[in-house]
Design a protein around this motif. Structure first.
Motif, PDB file in Angstrom:
ATOM      1  N   ILE A 192      12.011   4.293  -3.866  1.00  0.00           N
ATOM      2  CA  ILE A 192      11.628   5.324  -4.831  1.00  0.00           C
ATOM      3  C   ILE A 192      10.616   6.279  -4.209  1.00  0.00           C
ATOM      4  N   HIS A 193       9.656   5.694  -3.479  1.00  0.00           N
ATOM      5  CA  HIS A 193       8.641   6.536  -2.810  1.00  0.00           C
ATOM      6  C   HIS A 193       9.295   7.501  -1.837  1.00  0.00           C
ATOM      7  N   ASP A 194      10.257   6.988  -1.044  1.00  0.00           N
ATOM      8  CA  ASP A 194      10.929   7.849  -0.070  1.00  0.00           C
ATOM      9  C   ASP A 194      11.689   8.977  -0.757  1.00  0.00           C
ATOM     10  N   LYS A 195      12.313   8.649  -1.906  1.00  0.00           N
ATOM     11  CA  LYS A 195      13.039   9.687  -2.637  1.00  0.00           C
ATOM     12  C   LYS A 195      12.081  10.733  -3.193  1.00  0.00           C
ATOM     13  N   LEU A 196      10.925  10.265  -3.696  1.00  0.00           N
ATOM     14  CA  LEU A 196       9.930  11.216  -4.189  1.00  0.00           C
ATOM     15  C   LEU A 196       9.453  12.132  -3.068  1.00  0.00           C
ATOM     16  N   HIS A 203      -1.959  -8.180  -1.812  1.00  0.00           N
ATOM     17  CA  HIS A 203      -2.084  -7.234  -2.924  1.00  0.00           C
ATOM     18  C   HIS A 203      -2.504  -5.835  -2.465  1.00  0.00           C
ATOM     19  N   GLY A 204      -1.610  -5.175  -1.742  1.00  0.00           N
ATOM     20  CA  GLY A 204      -1.907  -3.835  -1.268  1.00  0.00           C
ATOM     21  C   GLY A 204      -2.174  -2.837  -2.372  1.00  0.00           C
ATOM     22  N   GLU A 205      -1.536  -3.030  -3.541  1.00  0.00           N
ATOM     23  CA  GLU A 205      -1.750  -2.079  -4.635  1.00  0.00           C
ATOM     24  C   GLU A 205      -3.186  -2.138  -5.149  1.00  0.00           C
ATOM     25  N   LYS A 206      -3.832  -3.319  -5.051  1.00  0.00           N
ATOM     26  CA  LYS A 206      -5.219  -3.427  -5.488  1.00  0.00           C
ATOM     27  C   LYS A 206      -6.168  -2.731  -4.513  1.00  0.00           C
ATOM     28  N   ILE A 207      -5.763  -2.677  -3.240  1.00  0.00           N
ATOM     29  CA  ILE A 207      -6.565  -1.934  -2.258  1.00  0.00           C
ATOM     30  C   ILE A 207      -6.581  -0.452  -2.622  1.00  0.00           C
ATOM     31  N   ILE A 208      -5.408   0.094  -2.996  1.00  0.00           N
ATOM     32  CA  ILE A 208      -5.323   1.512  -3.375  1.00  0.00           C
ATOM     33  C   ILE A 208      -6.154   1.765  -4.632  1.00  0.00           C
ATOM     34  N   ARG A 209      -6.092   0.848  -5.612  1.00  0.00           N
ATOM     35  CA  ARG A 209      -6.864   1.007  -6.846  1.00  0.00           C
ATOM     36  C   ARG A 209      -8.367   1.026  -6.540  1.00  0.00           C
ATOM     37  N   LEU A 210      -8.817   0.102  -5.677  1.00  0.00           N
ATOM     38  CA  LEU A 210     -10.230   0.048  -5.306  1.00  0.00           C
ATOM     39  C   LEU A 210     -10.642   1.329  -4.589  1.00  0.00           C
ATOM     40  N   ALA A 211      -9.798   1.820  -3.678  1.00  0.00           N
ATOM     41  CA  ALA A 211     -10.112   3.049  -2.937  1.00  0.00           C
ATOM     42  C   ALA A 211     -10.246   4.239  -3.884  1.00  0.00           C
ATOM     43  N   LEU A 212      -9.354   4.327  -4.878  1.00  0.00           N
ATOM     44  CA  LEU A 212      -9.410   5.443  -5.829  1.00  0.00           C
ATOM     45  C   LEU A 212     -10.666   5.357  -6.695  1.00  0.00           C
ATOM     46  N   ASP A 213     -11.060   4.148  -7.098  1.00  0.00           N
ATOM     47  CA  ASP A 213     -12.281   4.000  -7.889  1.00  0.00           C
ATOM     48  C   ASP A 213     -13.498   4.481  -7.099  1.00  0.00           C
ATOM     49  N   ILE A 214     -13.523   4.152  -5.798  1.00  0.00           N
ATOM     50  CA  ILE A 214     -14.639   4.592  -4.955  1.00  0.00           C
ATOM     51  C   ILE A 214     -14.646   6.113  -4.828  1.00  0.00           C
ATOM     52  N   MET A 228       0.826  -1.199   0.000  1.00  0.00           N
ATOM     53  CA  MET A 228       0.000   0.000   0.000  1.00  0.00           C
ATOM     54  C   MET A 228       0.867   1.258   0.000  1.00  0.00           C
ATOM     55  N   LEU A 229       1.941   1.220   0.794  1.00  0.00           N
ATOM     56  CA  LEU A 229       2.845   2.380   0.829  1.00  0.00           C
ATOM     57  C   LEU A 229       3.525   2.580  -0.517  1.00  0.00           C
ATOM     58  N   ALA A 230       3.913   1.465  -1.143  1.00  0.00           N
ATOM     59  CA  ALA A 230       4.600   1.562  -2.425  1.00  0.00           C
ATOM     60  C   ALA A 230       3.677   2.055  -3.526  1.00  0.00           C
ATOM     61  N   ALA A 231       2.353   1.838  -3.368  1.00  0.00           N
ATOM     62  CA  ALA A 231       1.393   2.185  -4.419  1.00  0.00           C
ATOM     63  C   ALA A 231       0.853   3.610  -4.289  1.00  0.00           C
ATOM     64  N   GLN A 232       1.342   4.374  -3.313  1.00  0.00           N
ATOM     65  CA  GLN A 232       0.809   5.723  -3.100  1.00  0.00           C
ATOM     66  C   GLN A 232       0.932   6.600  -4.341  1.00  0.00           C
ATOM     67  N   HIS A 233       2.032   6.434  -5.085  1.00  0.00           N
ATOM     68  CA  HIS A 233       2.261   7.252  -6.280  1.00  0.00           C
ATOM     69  C   HIS A 233       2.164   6.415  -7.557  1.00  0.00           C
ATOM     70  N   LEU A 234       1.530   5.234  -7.467  1.00  0.00           N
ATOM     71  CA  LEU A 234       1.486   4.332  -8.610  1.00  0.00           C
ATOM     72  C   LEU A 234       0.435   4.744  -9.627  1.00  0.00           C
ATOM     73  N   TYR A 235      -0.655   5.348  -9.178  1.00  0.00           N
ATOM     74  CA  TYR A 235      -1.778   5.644 -10.064  1.00  0.00           C
ATOM     75  C   TYR A 235      -1.836   7.139 -10.376  1.00  0.00           C
ATOM     76  N   GLU A 236      -2.875   7.513 -11.155  1.00  0.00           N
ATOM     77  CA  GLU A 236      -2.924   8.891 -11.667  1.00  0.00           C
ATOM     78  C   GLU A 236      -3.197   9.918 -10.572  1.00  0.00           C
ATOM     79  N   HIS A 237      -3.748   9.468  -9.446  1.00  0.00           N
ATOM     80  CA  HIS A 237      -4.030  10.364  -8.329  1.00  0.00           C
ATOM     81  C   HIS A 237      -3.007  10.134  -7.221  1.00  0.00           C
ATOM     82  N   ASP A 238      -2.501  11.228  -6.658  1.00  0.00           N
ATOM     83  CA  ASP A 238      -1.558  11.089  -5.559  1.00  0.00           C
ATOM     84  C   ASP A 238      -2.320  10.709  -4.291  1.00  0.00           C
ATOM     85  N   VAL A 239      -1.778   9.797  -3.538  1.00  0.00           N
ATOM     86  CA  VAL A 239      -2.455   9.273  -2.351  1.00  0.00           C
ATOM     87  C   VAL A 239      -1.504   9.346  -1.165  1.00  0.00           C
TER      88      VAL A 239
END
Length: 478
Positions: free
Chosen positions: A289-293, A236-247, A1-12
């Protein structure tokens, strides 16, 4: 989930709180987080109990969507995502059925195979659903005798139930031990079963299965032959972030989102272990990468604030310039007084007769303490925690992680990065090292030393000692 914060089009931004298996603490955390202005809450309920259900209801009433992860409760929720526990129990049951086919026909004639299920707390949905799935598979297996024993997720209770079963079989038909399968609702309980079979001297006769399949735990148990299988449970933490963004963005989403896993066996455990370690390594890279960002974003915000501050400072300087002329005389007097003071200080530090006095106020560099790195401080804390709890044969990685302020996965990643070993491997290595010291410096028996360094049985201690040092404890002494 932490790694997926910047994975999608919306920043989380993800904030995580751990209730460390305390339902009352989890209910308080749910209420507290709901008051911090969050947009969506992900909850992995500890149990289906009123105090947690009421807290979730308050969050939904406040207009905040709730994603139930891994476990369902009787409380309402916006969406669910997690392992399909009914399917997990059924798949493990089918694997047991497949293994029963391999029992020789002459052995099956002497009695029906026995399958015992040891459940977790049935008040939690994972345990209840795993039981439903496994029971369904057993109903399709009439040639086996199936019994179910309720437990509480603990390895100690699983050990006790297994000991009772072994004693019962020995009093009726000891040969049935070779046709007995025990399925536990997680790999932690399976370790309790393994402890019981070792203590009762029936290691290798009873077949043990679990669920979780984590590196360093379930996967290693299968690899060592302690278990004949474990169900690889997906997260699959990244799928949790995707589901949250869709909602949150109003996109279509499924209310029920099951995640499927598979059974890890002695035949595929090496491949699964390799892939799991590689995935964790890639996840570490993503977090780096997330920490550097985050650092770059912080630098950008700092520079923006400095730029704004610079404009304000210039305006203030222009306004203050007129006032400087009025203060010029006072400034010159202050400079004059300062110069006189500097001259006095210079004489104090430069005159030979004053140097001895100056040295009284100085600390020699060789006496200053050497600063320690964060990894050194962590290693010292973990080393102390292991040594204080080494004699406890039931020591869990969760307990060690709590002592040093890390979750089980964070502890695994940190220890692996520093030592190249998993926490379980490090614990066993330190226990064996302490056993080596006691063997060579004391007159204690091998049995006394085995228990003192945390091994459940002297036989298992001797086996691990021989693997580590190439000789058994008594060979070392002789």
């Amino acid at each position: 989930m932490l790694a997926a914060q910047h994975l999608y089009e919306h920043d989380v931004t993800v904030s995580i709180a751990s209730a460390v298996d305390d339902p009352e603490l989890q209910a308080r955390q749910i209420d507290s987080l709901a008051q911090t202005g969050i947009d969506l809450m992900v909850v992995a309920p500890y149990e289906d109990i009123k105090i947690i259900n009421d807290a979730i209801a308050r969050v939904l009433k406040a207009g905040i969507p709730v994603v139930s992860f891994d476990r369902k409760t009787s409380a309402d929720y916006t969406a669910f995502i997690g392992g399909n526990n009914v399917e997990a129990g059924f798949i493990v049951g089918q694997y047991v059925a497949e293994k029963l086919k391999n029992i020789k026909s002459e052995e099956s004639k002497s009695g029906r195979p026995l399958v015992m299920e040891i459940t977790g707390l049935l008040s939690s949905t994972p345990a209840l659903e795993r039981h439903i799935g496994f029971e369904k598979a057993m109903k399709e297996l009439p040639e086996a005798e199936y019994i179910c024993r309720k437990s509480d997720w603990s390895s100690d209770e699983a050990c006790r139930l297994t000991t009772e079963l072994i004693d019962s079989l020995r009093s009726t038909d000891a040969s049935q031990l070779d046709r007995t399968f025990i399925f536990c609702h997680n790999d932690g309980m399976a370790t309790g079963v393994y402890k019981a079979v070792v203590e009762q001297g029936v290691e290798g006769r009873i077949k043990i299965l679990g669920i979780d399949g984590m590196p360093g735990e379930g996967l290693e148990y299968v690899k060592l032959g302690h278990q004949i299988g474990t169900y690889y449970y997906p997260t699959h933490g990244e799928k949790i972030i995707r589901l949250a963004l869709d909602i949150l963005t109003g996109k279509p989403y499924q209310r029920e989102n099951p995640l499927l896993g598979f059974v890890v066996t002695p035949e595929n455990v090496d491949l699964v272990t390799t892939e799991s370690l590689e995935l964790m390594k890639q996840n570490d890279h993503m977090i780096t990468i997330h920490d550097k960002l985050e650092a770059y974003f912080g630098l950008y915000n700092t520079q923006r604030k400095v730029l704004i501050g610079s404009f304000i400072t210039i305006i203030l300087l222009i306004a203050a310039f007129a006032m400087m002329w009025q203060a010029i005389i006072k400034t010159r007097r202050a400079l004059h007084d300062r110069q006189a003071m500097n001259e006095e200080q210079t004489l104090f530090y430069t005159k030979p007769e004053s140097r001895t006095l100056r040295q009284v106020f100085e600390t020699p560099k060789e006496e200053l303490p050497t600063p320690k790195s964060k990894d050194t401080l962590f290693a010292e804390a973990l080393n102390e925690a292991i040594r204080q709890n080494m004699s406890n044969p039931n020591l869990k990685m969760d307990d060690l992680g709590e002592t040093v302020g890390l979750s089980r996965v964070q502890l695994y990643r940190k220890v692996k990065a520093i030592t190249g070993l998993t926490p379980l491997e490090l614990l066993r290595q330190m226990r064996l090292q302490q056993g080596y010291v006691l063997l060579t410096t004391t007159n204690k028996t091998v049995q006394e030393i085995a228990y003192e360094v945390g091994f459940g049985t002297p036989g298992y201690f001797s086996k691990c000692f021989q693997q580590q040092y190439g000789k058994y404890p008594m060979e070392l002494r002789s």
